[in-house]
Design a protein around this motif. Structure first.
Motif, short mmCIF file in Angstrom:
data_model
loop_
_atom_site.label_atom_id
_atom_site.label_comp_id
_atom_site.label_asym_id
_atom_site.label_seq_id
_atom_site.Cartn_x
_atom_site.Cartn_y
_atom_site.Cartn_z
N VAL A 52 0.79 -1.53 -0.46
CA VAL A 52 -0.49 -0.23 0.12
C VAL A 52 1.01 1.05 0.02
N LEU A 53 2.22 1.13 0.76
CA LEU A 53 2.41 2.30 0.66
C LEU A 53 3.62 2.52 -0.20
N TYR A 92 1.67 9.71 4.54
CA TYR A 92 1.01 8.13 5.20
C TYR A 92 1.92 7.82 4.41
N LEU A 93 3.35 8.45 4.42
CA LEU A 93 4.45 7.91 3.29
C LEU A 93 5.46 8.51 4.58
N PRO A 94 6.38 7.24 4.99
CA PRO A 94 7.53 7.48 5.83
C PRO A 94 8.27 8.31 5.36
N GLY A 134 11.61 2.69 -0.16
CA GLY A 134 10.60 3.80 0.58
C GLY A 134 11.30 4.76 0.82
N LEU A 135 12.68 5.29 1.24
CA LEU A 135 13.04 5.90 1.76
C LEU A 135 13.64 7.25 0.94
N ALA A 136 13.66 6.73 -0.39
CA ALA A 136 14.35 7.77 -1.07
C ALA A 136 14.22 7.38 -2.36
N GLU A 137 13.52 8.84 -3.54
CA GLU A 137 12.92 8.20 -4.84
C GLU A 137 14.07 7.16 -5.28
N GLY A 138 13.66 7.01 -6.35
CA GLY A 138 14.89 6.14 -7.13
C GLY A 138 15.60 7.25 -7.87
N GLY A 139 15.26 8.63 -8.72
CA GLY A 139 16.05 9.48 -8.99
C GLY A 139 17.15 9.69 -8.30
N ARG A 140 16.28 9.82 -7.27
CA ARG A 140 17.52 10.36 -6.16
C ARG A 140 18.61 10.10 -6.05
N VAL A 141 18.32 8.44 -5.54
CA VAL A 141 19.32 7.61 -5.20
C VAL A 141 19.90 7.51 -6.43
#
Length: 150
Positions: A52-53, A92-94, A134-141
């Motif tokens: 769901v997250l 709702y997101l971490p 879930g803690l960082a967006e793929g593009g940022r990573v």
């Protein structure tokens, strides 16, 4: 302990009672996306909180991209609404990792893998992705890994 989906339903009920059109429509669309994910595939399944997250994160990303598109199209009012919906979903997101925390995780992964140069990006991403899921967006990573390997 209520599940995230149950929390969304409770928040939807509260938003409808409060006559909060923005919250109720955003949560309705999100619950619709969750239901679509549940019935996708060959058989129906119940989504875990992690699943769901992921759906909520995907919906929030859609809102960010739509806001950028509306800004470029000169529709500031619609862009503001998309941003407001995205902020509501972000609740709702971490909490997202800061740039410093992300850089530290990437640096540790680079040291662990012994990688050097851009051709080793896949190996480093393989180590970093489970830690930041879930803690960082793929593009940022990807940008942080690319910067560390440059």
């Amino acid at each position: 302990m209520t599940t995230l989906k149950e929390q969304l339903h409770e928040d939807l009920t509260a938003a409808i009672k409060d006559r909060d059109e923005l919250r109720s429509s955003t949560i309705r669309l999100t619950l619709s996306a969750v239901t679509s994910e549940e019935v996708a595939g060959k058989q129906k399944r119940e989504l875990s909180d992690d699943d769901v997250l992921k759906v909520i994160a995907r919906e929030a990303k859609k809102r960010r991209e739509a806001a950028e598109a509306f800004d470029q199209g000169g529709r500031a009012e619609q862009a503001a609404r998309e941003r407001a919906e995205g902020e509501l979903l972000a609740g709702y997101l971490p909490k997202q990792l800061s740039d410093e925390e992300l850089t530290a995780i990437v640096a540790a992964a680079v040291a662990e893998s012994g990688a050097s140069g851009p051709q080793a990006m896949g190996a480093v991403m393989k180590l970093v992705k489970p830690k930041v899921d879930g803690l960082a967006e793929g593009g940022r990573v990807a940008a942080a890994v690319k910067a560390a390997l440059a």
